[in-house]
Design a protein around this motif. Structure first.
Motif, PDB file in Angstrom:
ATOM      1  N   PHE A 189       0.822  -1.147  -0.107  1.00  0.00           N
ATOM      2  CA  PHE A 189      -0.060   0.126   0.069  1.00  0.00           C
ATOM      3  C   PHE A 189       0.815   1.246  -0.034  1.00  0.00           C
ATOM      4  N   GLU A 190       2.012   1.154   0.753  1.00  0.00           N
ATOM      5  CA  GLU A 190       3.077   2.383   0.878  1.00  0.00           C
ATOM      6  C   GLU A 190       3.472   2.698  -0.829  1.00  0.00           C
ATOM      7  N   ASP A 191       3.809   1.607  -1.424  1.00  0.00           N
ATOM      8  CA  ASP A 191       4.573   1.673  -2.561  1.00  0.00           C
ATOM      9  C   ASP A 191       3.318   1.877  -3.830  1.00  0.00           C
ATOM     10  N   ALA A 192       2.018   1.775  -3.298  1.00  0.00           N
ATOM     11  CA  ALA A 192       1.104   2.156  -4.390  1.00  0.00           C
ATOM     12  C   ALA A 192       0.835   3.570  -4.109  1.00  0.00           C
ATOM     13  N   ASN A 193       1.363   4.210  -3.185  1.00  0.00           N
ATOM     14  CA  ASN A 193       1.133   5.627  -2.752  1.00  0.00           C
ATOM     15  C   ASN A 193      -0.312   5.946  -2.059  1.00  0.00           C
ATOM     16  N   PHE A 194      -0.629   5.027  -1.282  1.00  0.00           N
ATOM     17  CA  PHE A 194      -1.772   5.343  -0.327  1.00  0.00           C
ATOM     18  C   PHE A 194      -1.078   6.092   1.091  1.00  0.00           C
ATOM     19  N   LYS A 195      -1.891   6.968   1.303  1.00  0.00           N
ATOM     20  CA  LYS A 195      -1.530   7.738   2.624  1.00  0.00           C
ATOM     21  C   LYS A 195      -1.193   6.837   3.897  1.00  0.00           C
ATOM     22  N   ASP A 196      -2.123   6.136   4.246  1.00  0.00           N
ATOM     23  CA  ASP A 196      -2.171   5.550   5.420  1.00  0.00           C
ATOM     24  C   ASP A 196      -2.142   3.961   5.391  1.00  0.00           C
ATOM     25  N   SER A 197      -0.936   3.578   5.215  1.00  0.00           N
ATOM     26  CA  SER A 197      -1.143   2.174   4.641  1.00  0.00           C
ATOM     27  C   SER A 197      -1.259   1.015   6.054  1.00  0.00           C
ATOM     28  N   ARG A 198      -1.062   1.699   7.204  1.00  0.00           N
ATOM     29  CA  ARG A 198      -1.656   0.750   8.324  1.00  0.00           C
ATOM     30  C   ARG A 198      -3.100   0.810   8.272  1.00  0.00           C
ATOM     31  N   LEU A 199      -3.590   1.706   8.192  1.00  0.00           N
ATOM     32  CA  LEU A 199      -5.129   1.717   8.283  1.00  0.00           C
ATOM     33  C   LEU A 199      -5.766   0.766   6.950  1.00  0.00           C
ATOM     34  N   ALA A 200      -5.006   0.892   5.897  1.00  0.00           N
ATOM     35  CA  ALA A 200      -5.381   0.172   4.687  1.00  0.00           C
ATOM     36  C   ALA A 200      -5.294  -1.358   4.827  1.00  0.00           C
ATOM     37  N   SER A 201      -4.115  -1.692   5.759  1.00  0.00           N
ATOM     38  CA  SER A 201      -4.021  -3.096   6.171  1.00  0.00           C
ATOM     39  C   SER A 201      -5.055  -3.507   6.962  1.00  0.00           C
ATOM     40  N   VAL A 202      -5.344  -2.738   7.668  1.00  0.00           N
ATOM     41  CA  VAL A 202      -6.461  -3.141   8.798  1.00  0.00           C
ATOM     42  C   VAL A 202      -7.814  -3.236   8.024  1.00  0.00           C
ATOM     43  N   VAL A 203      -8.198  -2.782   6.945  1.00  0.00           N
ATOM     44  CA  VAL A 203      -9.476  -2.757   5.989  1.00  0.00           C
ATOM     45  C   VAL A 203      -9.294  -4.180   5.459  1.00  0.00           C
ATOM     46  N   VAL A 204      -7.853  -4.451   4.723  1.00  0.00           N
ATOM     47  CA  VAL A 204      -8.015  -5.657   4.242  1.00  0.00           C
ATOM     48  C   VAL A 204      -7.973  -6.862   4.978  1.00  0.00           C
ATOM     49  N   GLY A 205      -7.582  -6.728   6.250  1.00  0.00           N
ATOM     50  CA  GLY A 205      -7.591  -7.842   7.318  1.00  0.00           C
ATOM     51  C   GLY A 205      -9.107  -8.072   7.697  1.00  0.00           C
ATOM     52  N   SER A 206      -9.802  -7.015   7.774  1.00  0.00           N
ATOM     53  CA  SER A 206     -11.325  -6.934   8.275  1.00  0.00           C
ATOM     54  C   SER A 206     -12.116  -7.965   7.173  1.00  0.00           C
ATOM     55  N   ILE A 207     -11.670  -7.464   5.996  1.00  0.00           N
ATOM     56  CA  ILE A 207     -12.490  -8.175   4.712  1.00  0.00           C
ATOM     57  C   ILE A 207     -11.974  -9.521   4.840  1.00  0.00           C
ATOM     58  N   GLN A 208     -11.080  -9.953   5.068  1.00  0.00           N
ATOM     59  CA  GLN A 208     -10.556 -11.412   5.388  1.00  0.00           C
ATOM     60  C   GLN A 208     -11.535 -12.206   6.481  1.00  0.00           C
ATOM     61  N   VAL A 209     -11.284 -11.304   7.523  1.00  0.00           N
ATOM     62  CA  VAL A 209     -12.182 -11.977   8.730  1.00  0.00           C
ATOM     63  C   VAL A 209     -13.599 -12.135   8.261  1.00  0.00           C
ATOM     64  N   CYS A 210     -14.307 -11.045   7.732  1.00  0.00           N
ATOM     65  CA  CYS A 210     -15.840 -11.302   7.284  1.00  0.00           C
ATOM     66  C   CYS A 210     -16.280 -12.444   6.496  1.00  0.00           C
ATOM     67  N   PHE A 211     -15.193 -12.300   5.264  1.00  0.00           N
ATOM     68  CA  PHE A 211     -15.622 -13.413   4.241  1.00  0.00           C
ATOM     69  C   PHE A 211     -15.224 -14.751   5.038  1.00  0.00           C
ATOM     70  N   THR A 212     -14.366 -14.955   5.711  1.00  0.00           N
ATOM     71  CA  THR A 212     -13.943 -16.380   6.148  1.00  0.00           C
ATOM     72  C   THR A 212     -15.061 -16.684   6.990  1.00  0.00           C
ATOM     73  N   ALA A 213     -15.557 -15.751   7.796  1.00  0.00           N
ATOM     74  CA  ALA A 213     -16.828 -16.223   8.936  1.00  0.00           C
ATOM     75  C   ALA A 213     -17.977 -16.554   7.914  1.00  0.00           C
ATOM     76  N   VAL A 214     -18.372 -16.019   6.651  1.00  0.00           N
ATOM     77  CA  VAL A 214     -19.406 -16.153   5.724  1.00  0.00           C
ATOM     78  C   VAL A 214     -19.023 -17.600   5.162  1.00  0.00           C
ATOM     79  N   ALA A 215     -17.899 -17.830   4.938  1.00  0.00           N
ATOM     80  CA  ALA A 215     -17.594 -19.392   4.239  1.00  0.00           C
ATOM     81  C   ALA A 215     -17.882 -20.271   5.456  1.00  0.00           C
ATOM     82  N   ALA A 216     -17.478 -19.966   6.683  1.00  0.00           N
ATOM     83  CA  ALA A 216     -17.630 -21.112   7.917  1.00  0.00           C
ATOM     84  C   ALA A 216     -19.297 -21.151   8.028  1.00  0.00           C
ATOM     85  N   LEU A 217     -19.819 -20.193   8.095  1.00  0.00           N
ATOM     86  CA  LEU A 217     -21.465 -20.428   8.149  1.00  0.00           C
ATOM     87  C   LEU A 217     -22.098 -21.037   6.951  1.00  0.00           C
ATOM     88  N   ILE A 218     -21.712 -21.064   5.831  1.00  0.00           N
ATOM     89  CA  ILE A 218     -22.228 -21.532   4.614  1.00  0.00           C
ATOM     90  C   ILE A 218     -21.758 -22.980   4.142  1.00  0.00           C
TER      91      ILE A 218
END
Length: 482
Positions: free
Chosen positions: A288-317
């Motif tokens: 994210f830093e090298d793609a010129n995004f301002k807050d790379s740490r926050l971007a990583s948290v967003v990516v991690g949150s997506i992963q958690v949400c969709f893994t939970a969806v997979a577990a449920l279905i």
């Protein structure tokens, strides 16, 4: 449709669940076990917030250059590969429960070395030890959960292994925004200590107990896991009929009932890593830093949150849709998203010649700022879709399938081979990510990952069996008949 496919592959319909089964203590045992994958997730996520900090630290003995940062991120996979070999031995010799409890020692010891590190080599040693524990955990926990679960909930509980891994990764990302690297290591050591405490009160799996002729303990474990009113005798009889007392001989690997599931499991692990997921997650902030995004740490948290949400969806279905349907959907989403991510870098890199630079970060930083700002949404959407697609299928399901398809007497050595394959490939993809981008360009690398995702779909169609709703004994019988 998935249920019909399951019946046609395995020869007979799945058994109706006993209405008297009570899952409360089964869920408790599964929760105690998946604290191991939570620790494993903290290990994987630890490098992403820590590498930028250690590259700027004042102490020259601890400051990481580009090559050292690459080793710090990837050396954990070498430890995990060794852990796969060790776990394959332990799980058959000392049992599933004790193997899992022993994992807490290298987890805690490894983070303790990182906390007290005075030089780069201590950091490497700590990462190697936590990787060793992660490798054992990644093998033992799926086996433990698959053997204590009944078919109706085995898919959901098995998928919780990956759910806890990505939860640990997200936890490391979030805590890394607040805590310095030493205190983050302190936090990462806690889940393994709690796992040791909880697992001491949980039973060994009935299948392992019966394989050691510990009949009364196996009955007691079934009573604990299913509740006092379930039909323990029926399940006990089913397990006992499938237990092979004799040791596995090397010559038996010529038997299709042994080598076919092994080849499928190894291929699943091989293709899982060729999606490029570990290269993306280990260097999430840096990408994210090298793609010129301002807050790379926050971007990583967003990516991690997506992963958690969709893994939970997979577990449920997963117990309703089946394994193969989710693998198809996952592979398709990842193929499209990595192709788009490659297109993004193709558009923002001003000239192909710049991307021949072997230093990947110089390559990515050569992107034109004006171009990036106009299409930065493409990178965000593409990476988000990739992570969501992986979490839906190719993240949790290979681990679930390898815990289901191996015969009991070959479960340890076959699972060890699969874990070794997974982590060796994870190391190669993570360590050589920089070189791949230098050789193929950044967009060419992501297009290569897209091609492998398409190959994953074809492999699923022709070789992966549907195991939804089947007992482990029925799955084993299917491979024997084949």
């Amino acid at each position: 449709m998935a249920a019909e496919e399951s019946r046609s592959l395995l020869g007979h319909p799945a058994p109706d669940p006993d209405p008297r089964v009570r899952n409360k203590k089964l869920y408790l045992a599964a929760f105690a076990a998946v604290l191991g994958p939570l620790s494993f997730g903290f290990v994987l996520g630890y490098s992403s917030p820590v590498i930028p900090e250690l590259r700027k630290i004042d102490d020259p003995k601890l400051r990481l250059d580009s090559d050292q940062a690459s080793w710090f991120g990837s050396i954990v996979t070498l430890g995990a590969a060794a852990g796969g070999i060790l776990g394959g031995y332990l799980v058959d010799k000392v049992g599933r429960k004790l193997s899992l409890m022993l994992c807490s020692v290298p987890f805690v010891f490894g983070f303790t070395i990182i906390i007290s590190a005075q030089n780069v080599w201590m950091l490497y040693l700590g990462r190697m030890l936590t990787g060793l524990a992660s490798g054992v955990t990644s093998l033992v926990v799926p086996v433990y959960i698959s053997e204590i679960s009944h078919p109706k909930v085995r898919g959901m509980l098995g998928s919780c292994v990956q759910l806890m891994v990505v939860t640990g990764i997200l936890g490391a990302y979030i805590a890394g925004m607040i805590l310095p690297w030493r205190w983050l290591a302190v936090l990462c050591s806690f889940p393994s200590c709690i796992m040791l405490l909880f697992m001491s009160f949980m039973p060994e799996t009935p299948r392992f107990l019966l394989s050691r002729s510990r009949h009364s303990e196996a009955v007691a474990a079934l009573r604990f896991l299913r509740g006092p009113h379930a039909d323990h005798e029926w399940e006990y009889g089913q397990i006992e009929a499938g237990v092979q007392e004799e040791e596995l001989n090397v010559s038996e690997f010529k038997n299709p009932s042994i080598y076919r599931p092994l080849l499928i499991g190894v291929a699943l692990m091989f293709f899982q890593q060729l999606t490029g997921i570990n290269a993306v997650m280990f260097y999430a902030e840096t990408i994210f830093e090298d793609a010129n995004f301002k807050d790379s740490r926050l971007a990583s948290v967003v990516v991690g949150s997506i992963q958690v949400c969709f893994t939970a969806v997979a577990a449920l279905i997963i117990d309703k849709t089946g394994r193969k349907v989710l693998l198809y959907i996952s592979g398709l989403i990842m193929a499209l998203s990595t192709a788009l991510f490659g297109l993004y870098f193709k558009m923002v890199l001003p000239t192909p010649n710049n991307s021949s630079n072997p230093d990947v970060w110089v390559t990515l930083n050569s992107a034109s700022p004006g171009t990036e700002s106009s299409i930065s949404w493409l990178a965000v959407v593409s990476l988000g879709c990739f992570v969501a697609g992986f979490a839906l299928g190719w993240g949790p399901i290979p681990w679930l399938v390898i815990s289901e398809i191996f015969p009991l007497k070959a479960r340890g050595i076959s699972s060890g081979a699969c874990v070794l394959t997974n982590w060796v490939m994870a190391f190669l993809v993570t360590k050589e990510f920089n070189d791949l981008i230098g050789f193929l360009t950044s967009y060419g690398t992501f297009w290569l990952f897209s091609a492998f995702c398409c190959l994953n779909i074809a492999f699923t169609a022709f070789y992966v069996p549907e195991t939804k709703g089947q007992t482990l004994e029925q799955i084993e019988a299917y491979f024997r008949r084949s």
